[in-house]
Design an enzyme around this catalytic site. Sequence first.
Site, PDB file in Angstrom:
ATOM      1  N   SER A  25      21.729 -52.539-100.317  1.00 56.19           N
ATOM      2  CA  SER A  25      22.401 -52.403 -99.030  1.00 56.19           C
ATOM      3  C   SER A  25      22.412 -53.748 -98.298  1.00 56.19           C
ATOM      4  CB  SER A  25      21.712 -51.304 -98.212  1.00 56.19           C
ATOM      5  OG  SER A  25      22.482 -50.938 -97.097  1.00 56.19           O
ATOM      6  N   HIS A  65      24.262 -43.475-101.379  1.00 54.47           N
ATOM      7  CA  HIS A  65      23.796 -44.823-101.050  1.00 54.47           C
ATOM      8  C   HIS A  65      22.277 -44.871-101.221  1.00 54.47           C
ATOM      9  CE1 HIS A  65      24.205 -48.673 -98.863  1.00 54.47           C
ATOM     10  NE2 HIS A  65      23.088 -48.352 -98.236  1.00 54.47           N
TER      11      HIS A  65
END
Length: 349
Positions: free
Chosen positions: A187, A330
């Site tokens: 990320s 994610h």
Amino acid sequence: RVKMIKELLRERKLPEIPKDRNEILEVLQREEYGFLPPKPDEWHVEEIETIDERFPCGASEKRMRMTVKTGDREFSFPFITALHTDGKKRPFFIHDNFRSAAPDLYMPTEEILDNGFDILSFCYKDVTSDDNDFTNGIADIFVGAGERRPTQCGKIIMWAWAAMRIMDYAETLPGLDLNNGAIIGHSRLGKTALVTAMLDTRFKFAFSNNSGCSGDAITRGKIGEQVSDITKNFPFWFCPNYFKYAGKHDEMPFDQHFLVASIAPRYAYAGASLDDKWADPDSQYLNCAAASEYYENLGVDGFICDDRLPAPGDFYHDGHIGYHLRSGMHFLSRRDWQMFMEFFKKHID
């Protein structure tokens, strides 16, 4: 890079990557991330704790503390090493992580060791906070209170700077194969991993997982997170110059394929997740393809892929640019680590 992919890239109207790598570094630091602070005047590392029998593969875990000194200012931050003790030189990861544990939710340490790698890891918040406060940690030394200058670095550069200091320490360890060192992050720390490798050629591999906007995904034509979103929610990650491109992507003199190209002719890898629409797996894939020609012009294979957009389960490991798309959200998963390690082994010296 084949016919359909080339057409999709033409539709994005991407700026041409400068031939001179120094020009790439200049524009990305000036317009997006800010300029890298200088190396410390001094640094040293002390061992805090050793756990010799944590892992059954013959590896030792150590908790360490690095102290850096710049001028009359000093700062310390902790990190962890998990290293084999058999005397063999090992390829290794430096992991810019969200936490400081080993093993960790995002770091299957024993599995990494069992695959023949060593690992050094630090928690990004131990370097400086993930917010608009520039008066703590390393941020206080390089920025401090007051309004930042347009090209003054944000937190991504500072976390990258810390990873470089861990590499300084890695160079002192006889058991590490310094020709095969990698930086990895997820990320925002995936963005950081790519920026670290852009700025420090000691890293042969850069593994970026789900880094999306302002990381491993093309900005022009991207779905999900936009520059307007990321600079509103996380302005402290970037230099103030970047804010002017919110809603004005076409005015940027760069796009994120510059970042992947800056790592050439070394290895860059983008890990993507099907349900991570905010990062946009297709734009991550196209970003790899857009950087490919730059690698080819340096005499190495770039992104070797199919003439279509990716499907879950796809992975591309043959060139100097790697990519995979898995199902799920994610997250930095064991599956991602397995893909990264497979690519690493394929291209190790």
